[in-house]
Design a protein around this motif. Structure first.
Motif, PDB file in Angstrom:
ATOM      1  N   GLY A   1      -3.354-108.857 -20.057  1.00 10.29           N
ATOM      2  CA  GLY A   1      -3.335-109.805 -21.165  1.00 10.29           C
ATOM      3  C   GLY A   1      -2.382-109.442 -22.277  1.00 10.29           C
TER       4      GLY A   1
ATOM      5  N   LYS B   1      -4.508-115.410 -16.069  1.00  6.89           N
ATOM      6  CA  LYS B   1      -5.857-115.167 -16.577  1.00  6.89           C
ATOM      7  C   LYS B   1      -6.598-114.125 -15.749  1.00  6.89           C
ATOM      8  CE  LYS B   1      -9.196-116.392 -19.466  1.00  6.89           C
ATOM      9  NZ  LYS B   1      -9.068-116.291 -20.930  1.00  6.89           N
ATOM     10  N   ASP B   2      -6.366-114.101 -14.458  1.00 10.01           N
ATOM     11  CA  ASP B   2      -7.122-113.220 -13.575  1.00 10.01           C
ATOM     12  C   ASP B   2      -6.851-111.737 -13.823  1.00 10.01           C
ATOM     13  OD1 ASP B   2      -8.385-115.322 -12.343  1.00 10.01           O
ATOM     14  OD2 ASP B   2      -6.937-115.469 -10.708  1.00 10.01           O
TER      15      ASP B   2
ATOM     16  N   GLN C   1      -6.086-110.503 -16.945  1.00  4.98           N
ATOM     17  CA  GLN C   1      -6.125-110.301 -18.397  1.00  4.98           C
ATOM     18  C   GLN C   1      -6.786-108.978 -18.767  1.00  4.98           C
ATOM     19  OE1 GLN C   1      -7.057-113.696 -20.965  1.00  4.98           O
ATOM     20  NE2 GLN C   1      -8.573-112.421 -22.006  1.00  4.98           N
TER      21      GLN C   1
ATOM     22  N   THR D   1     -10.364-117.107 -12.720  1.00 10.48           N
ATOM     23  CA  THR D   1     -10.085-118.536 -12.887  1.00 10.48           C
ATOM     24  C   THR D   1     -10.863-119.400 -11.907  1.00 10.48           C
ATOM     25  OG1 THR D   1      -8.106-118.205 -11.502  1.00 10.48           O
ATOM     26  CG2 THR D   1      -7.789-118.270 -13.884  1.00 10.48           C
TER      27      THR D   1
ATOM     28  N   ASN E   1     -10.659-120.755 -21.204  1.00  8.82           N
ATOM     29  CA  ASN E   1     -10.026-120.725 -19.889  1.00  8.82           C
ATOM     30  C   ASN E   1      -8.509-120.597 -19.986  1.00  8.82           C
ATOM     31  OD1 ASN E   1     -12.588-121.198 -18.753  1.00  8.82           O
ATOM     32  ND2 ASN E   1     -12.335-123.412 -18.960  1.00  8.82           N
ATOM     33  N   ARG E   2      -7.969-120.760 -21.171  1.00  6.58           N
ATOM     34  CA  ARG E   2      -6.518-120.671 -21.332  1.00  6.58           C
ATOM     35  C   ARG E   2      -6.066-119.218 -21.298  1.00  6.58           C
ATOM     36  NH1 ARG E   2      -5.623-124.864 -26.437  1.00  6.58           N
ATOM     37  NH2 ARG E   2      -6.857-126.567 -25.583  1.00  6.58           N
ATOM     38  N   THR E   3      -4.793-119.033 -21.004  1.00 10.51           N
ATOM     39  CA  THR E   3      -4.227-117.692 -20.960  1.00 10.51           C
ATOM     40  C   THR E   3      -3.715-117.297 -22.335  1.00 10.51           C
ATOM     41  OG1 THR E   3      -2.087-118.609 -20.284  1.00 10.51           O
ATOM     42  CG2 THR E   3      -3.611-117.929 -18.539  1.00 10.51           C
ATOM     43  N   ARG E   4      -3.364-116.028 -22.471  1.00  8.80           N
ATOM     44  CA  ARG E   4      -2.956-115.506 -23.773  1.00  8.80           C
ATOM     45  C   ARG E   4      -1.652-116.118 -24.298  1.00  8.80           C
ATOM     46  NH1 ARG E   4      -5.652-110.427 -24.921  1.00  8.80           N
ATOM     47  NH2 ARG E   4      -7.843-110.999 -24.687  1.00  8.80           N
TER      48      ARG E   4
ATOM     49  N   ASP F   1     -11.942-114.355 -25.549  1.00 13.61           N
ATOM     50  CA  ASP F   1     -11.630-115.036 -24.297  1.00 13.61           C
ATOM     51  C   ASP F   1     -11.670-114.097 -23.099  1.00 13.61           C
ATOM     52  OD1 ASP F   1      -9.423-113.609 -25.151  1.00 13.61           O
ATOM     53  OD2 ASP F   1      -7.981-114.984 -24.270  1.00 13.61           O
TER      54      ASP F   1
END
Length: 546
Positions: A206, A215-216, A218, A422, A449-452, A484
């Motif tokens: 992340g 996301k997976d 992070q 995700t 659910n959003r990415t950084r 998150d």
């Protein structure tokens, strides 16, 4: 009123390992227990203390000296799987907290600031995710930018001071009448080593410019196991080689990279003597044991090893990562003590307590505790309604998070954090209390659910619910930096800071309704109810009212 500290030794007075049960019995000469001055004290080490005996340059290290170990922000509380406190004179159980380490790790994510986390690193066995030359559990040595030949990392035996902050019995502003209700503290130690420990790295997914959109990964510490999040070799190695250098620049956004290094940064990366590394070449995966690591004249990280033939490899900048050994390390706890704050009451104080015991109502001692009401959620269920089958009369708050019981525990991540995947994407949640849906609109979770690297603010309603939930438990929200990466949701049942309680026994039913946009994992949904309990001591006996 005289106060002092008294040491109670673990009943066996011997060293123990993971998965064992330890017990402490408080003698009745501790008449009143000052619980806020009561804590566990013990020594902890991974494997054996010091460097690996008999290791020589080019050898492979054992599993205990392979990784730079950390217990993360959870610290030594990661060791406590279940906590039970009972009166050993009558057998009455005062408190049981299952999954103590899971609940503690989630709470630490939100309720401790940097100063408190640094204090845990000094006394509580905690450490950061980032490897350095000197870490809490390990030391790595180097001279003039080269790791010391013929040595593994050094594993440190640390002294741990651990207050049981989630226990209402052992963390209470009121002294406990131990003379009337002598306590036995029973702790089941965590049996899964990678819930207690994991490996440090130089970067998490992340935080990496190349992986913050994934996301997976992070919460994954980079450089281990496979090519999901790893480094690359600089150039195209062919023929017989005795060293490779790590790419220090971006390679089409598919690698971790070091940048230009100076000599004293050689221990700031996961690579070290005795580890096996895998390089993915066009002629197959090749492995070597690291002899030493250095910063070369071009400011690159260089791994040295015995001669290895790369043949006619045609892969430019091949992936490289540290192989994870098949076996796991052992951990040892020794010199186990429960240091008790002992209060010697005046005769008038003891007389008042004894008179209360003999009265019709008895002597009452109130405290807070947590009870888990877990529910299994099947994979592929996009809408679930979990029954929280609680009938306690003095409830304060509900805290909910999930655990992926079907997954594996990885050495490169903190496995006590709720699983981040995700394939499990929550959309919103809402509680049902006393026949009403609360809050009146479902709380959105889509931002989580959003990415950084994606813009957008977090849902204000979720933050408000989170703050209310924790304040009702007596905590203040102090850190939202990983909101998150550690999903916690809940519901405060009373006004924050008040003495009010919510009667769930008189409630029609309590449910947590969750909707997902994706859900393909088997999840164990933990639902902890924070509630008040009262120990009643009468001449006829003892009971716990909850």
């Amino acid at each position: 009123m005289n106060t002092a500290s008294q040491i109670v030794y673990e009943q066996r007075n011997a060293s123990v390992g993971l998965g064992e049960t330890i017990r402490f019995r408080l003698p009745t000469n501790i008449m009143l227990l000052n619980t806020q001055e009561t804590y566990l004290r013990f020594n902890f080490v991974v494997g054996v203390k010091g460097k690996q005996a008999g290791f020589a340059t080019g050898n492979q290290a054992d599993e205990a000296h392979w990784f730079p170990w950390t217990m993360g922000d959870g610290g030594a509380a990661n060791l406590i799987k279940n906590l039970v406190i009972r009166d050993y004179s009558s057998g009455v159980t005062l408190e049981t907290i299952n999954g103590y380490n899971l609940l503690n790790r989630v709470l630490v994510n939100y309720t401790k600031n940097d100063s408190e986390k640094n204090l845990d690193r000094l006394y509580g066995g905690a450490d950061s995710e980032y490897v350095r030359e000197k870490n809490t559990l390990t030391r790595r040595s180097q001279t003039a930018g080269t790791t010391t030949d013929g040595e593994t990392q050094e594993n440190m035996e640390i002294e741990v001071i651990l207050p049981l902050r989630l226990s209402g019995v052992l963390n209470n502003p009121m002294p406990f009448p131990n003379a009337l209700c002598p306590l036995e503290v029973e702790i089941l130690l965590e049996d899964e080593v990678y819930k207690v420990l994991h490996a440090q790295a130089n970067e998490q997914g992340g935080e990496s410019a190349n992986f913050e959109g994934d996301k997976d990964v992070q919460n994954i510490n980079g450089g281990y196991r496979n090519n999901t999040i790893c480094y690359k070799v600089d150039g195209t190695p062919t023929g017989v080689q005795t060293n490779v250098t790590i790419l220090r620049t971006n390679d089409a956004g598919q690698n971790l990279y070091t940048g230009d290094l100076v000599a004293d940064q050689v221990c700031d990366f996961p690579f070290y003597n005795g580890q096996e590394c895998t390089v993915e070449t066009s002629i197959g995966d090749l492995t070597f044991n690291i002899k030493n690591v250095e910063v070369d004249g071009a400011n690159r990280l260089q791994l040295n090893f015995d001669a290895l033939d790369f043949g006619v490899n045609a892969t430019a900048n091949p992936d490289i990562y540290i192989t994870v050994p098949a076996s796991s390390p052992t951990c040892t706890l020794s010199e186990l003590q429960l240091v008790c704050g002992a209060i010697q009451p005046s005769p008038q104080q003891m007389s008042a307590i004894e008179n209360a015991v003999r009265s019709g109502n008895g002597y009452g001692w109130t405290y807070k505790s947590y009870q888990d009401f877990p529910v299994n959620n099947a994979a592929n269920a996009l809408q679930v309604s979990n029954l929280i089958n609680c009938r306690f009369r003095m409830c304060k708050s509900i805290l909910c998070f999930w655990e992926n019981v079907g997954g594996s525990y990885l050495v490169e991540q903190d496995n006590l954090l709720p699983d981040l995947d995700t394939s499990v994407a929550p959309k919103n949640y809402q509680f049902k209390l006393s026949g009403l849906n609360v809050p009146n609109r479902a709380v959105e979770l889509s931002r989580l659910n959003r990415t950084r690297d994606e813009p957008g603010a977090y849902n204000a309603a979720h933050i408000k619910e989170l703050e209310q939930t924790l304040q009702c438990c007596g905590f203040q929200v102090k850190d939202l930096s990983n909101i998150d990466g550690c999903l916690l949701f809940g519901r405060g049942l009373v006004p924050a800071g008040s003495s009010f309680v919510f009667d769930m026994n008189d409630n029609e039913e309590t449910r947590l309704n969750i909707k997902y946009t994706a859900q393909s994992q088997s999840l164990l949904q933990h639902n902890y109810v924070c509630h008040m309990k009262q120990l009643l001591i009468k001449t006829s006996g003892k009971q716990v009212v909850e």
